[in-house]
Motif scaffolding. Structure first.
Motif, PDB file in Angstrom:
ATOM      1  N   VAL A   5       0.873  -1.168   0.000  1.00 23.77           N
ATOM      2  CA  VAL A   5       0.000   0.000   0.000  1.00 23.77           C
ATOM      3  C   VAL A   5       0.911   1.219   0.000  1.00 23.77           C
ATOM      4  N   SER A   6       0.739   2.071  -0.995  1.00 21.19           N
ATOM      5  CA  SER A   6       1.549   3.275  -1.093  1.00 21.19           C
ATOM      6  C   SER A   6       0.636   4.482  -1.245  1.00 21.19           C
ATOM      7  N   THR A   7       1.038   5.582  -0.613  1.00 28.80           N
ATOM      8  CA  THR A   7       0.234   6.802  -0.634  1.00 28.80           C
ATOM      9  C   THR A   7       1.102   7.974  -1.083  1.00 28.80           C
ATOM     10  N   TRP A   8       0.546   8.767  -1.978  1.00 29.49           N
ATOM     11  CA  TRP A   8       1.214   9.973  -2.470  1.00 29.49           C
ATOM     12  C   TRP A   8       0.363  11.173  -2.120  1.00 29.49           C
ATOM     13  N   GLU A   9       1.008  12.213  -1.627  1.00 31.83           N
ATOM     14  CA  GLU A   9       0.322  13.483  -1.452  1.00 31.83           C
ATOM     15  C   GLU A   9       0.734  14.352  -2.634  1.00 31.83           C
ATOM     16  N   LEU A  10      -0.254  14.920  -3.301  1.00 33.55           N
ATOM     17  CA  LEU A  10      -0.018  15.680  -4.518  1.00 33.55           C
ATOM     18  C   LEU A  10      -0.443  17.126  -4.349  1.00 33.55           C
ATOM     19  N   ALA A  11       0.329  18.017  -4.960  1.00 34.18           N
ATOM     20  CA  ALA A  11      -0.083  19.405  -5.116  1.00 34.18           C
ATOM     21  C   ALA A  11      -0.618  19.527  -6.529  1.00 34.18           C
ATOM     22  N   ALA A  79       2.301  12.553 -13.982  1.00 33.86           N
ATOM     23  CA  ALA A  79       0.905  12.986 -14.131  1.00 33.86           C
ATOM     24  C   ALA A  79       0.837  14.466 -14.483  1.00 33.86           C
ATOM     25  N   ARG A  80       0.046  14.786 -15.487  1.00 35.65           N
ATOM     26  CA  ARG A  80      -0.154  16.190 -15.870  1.00 35.65           C
ATOM     27  C   ARG A  80      -0.941  16.923 -14.808  1.00 35.65           C
ATOM     28  N   GLY A  81      -0.452  18.083 -14.430  1.00 33.81           N
ATOM     29  CA  GLY A  81      -1.187  18.929 -13.505  1.00 33.81           C
ATOM     30  C   GLY A  81      -0.985  18.600 -12.041  1.00 33.81           C
ATOM     31  N   ALA A  82      -0.126  17.616 -11.732  1.00 31.81           N
ATOM     32  CA  ALA A  82       0.084  17.230 -10.340  1.00 31.81           C
ATOM     33  C   ALA A  82       1.577  17.124 -10.040  1.00 31.81           C
ATOM     34  N   VAL A  83       1.940  17.504  -8.819  1.00 30.59           N
ATOM     35  CA  VAL A  83       3.327  17.435  -8.367  1.00 30.59           C
ATOM     36  C   VAL A  83       3.349  16.646  -7.062  1.00 30.59           C
ATOM     37  N   VAL A  84       4.222  15.650  -6.978  1.00 30.87           N
ATOM     38  CA  VAL A  84       4.326  14.836  -5.764  1.00 30.87           C
ATOM     39  C   VAL A  84       4.997  15.647  -4.662  1.00 30.87           C
ATOM     40  N   VAL A  85       4.328  15.712  -3.512  1.00 29.66           N
ATOM     41  CA  VAL A  85       4.841  16.436  -2.350  1.00 29.66           C
ATOM     42  C   VAL A  85       5.430  15.457  -1.342  1.00 29.66           C
ATOM     43  N   ALA A  86       4.786  14.301  -1.171  1.00 25.73           N
ATOM     44  CA  ALA A  86       5.228  13.300  -0.205  1.00 25.73           C
ATOM     45  C   ALA A  86       4.777  11.917  -0.665  1.00 25.73           C
ATOM     46  N   ASN A  87       5.456  10.901  -0.145  1.00 23.81           N
ATOM     47  CA  ASN A  87       5.129   9.520  -0.494  1.00 23.81           C
ATOM     48  C   ASN A  87       5.424   8.639   0.708  1.00 23.81           C
TER      49      ASN A  87
END
Length: 92
Positions: A5-11, A79-87
């Motif tokens: 299980v992996s979680t990404w926080e996106l801006a 992903a277009r329009g999204a930036v990874v902030v944390a994982n």
């Protein structure tokens, strides 16, 4: 068997509304679903420029899980329009 299980926080900087945010997430979730993983928006549903996306999958062994996770991570990073902030990732 390995459950990952992996979680990404996106801006989502270009999002001016929840509707625009949902369009970015819908595209990302559709692309990830083709990889035979389970995808869910797992948090920040009411924040227009942030999202939390979680992916879960089952693999036969840890090396296979690493390979799948690497592929998923590349798709999310691209992903277009999204930036990874944390994982974060958990393995059972």
């Amino acid at each position: 068997m390995v459950v990952t299980v992996s979680t990404w926080e996106l801006a989502i900087p270009g999002s001016g509304s929840l509707k625009e945010k949902r369009a970015v997430l819908r595209s990302l979730k559709d692309r990830l679903a083709r990889m035979n993983v389970s995808v869910v928006e797992s948090g920040l549903q009411d924040v227009r420029n942030r999202a939390r996306v979680s992916v879960a999958f089952l693999a036969a062994h840890p090396a296979q899980a690493d390979s799948i996770l690497e592929s998923v991570d590349r798709r999310i990073e691209g992903a277009r329009g999204a930036v990874v902030v944390a994982n974060s990732m958990e393995r059972y």
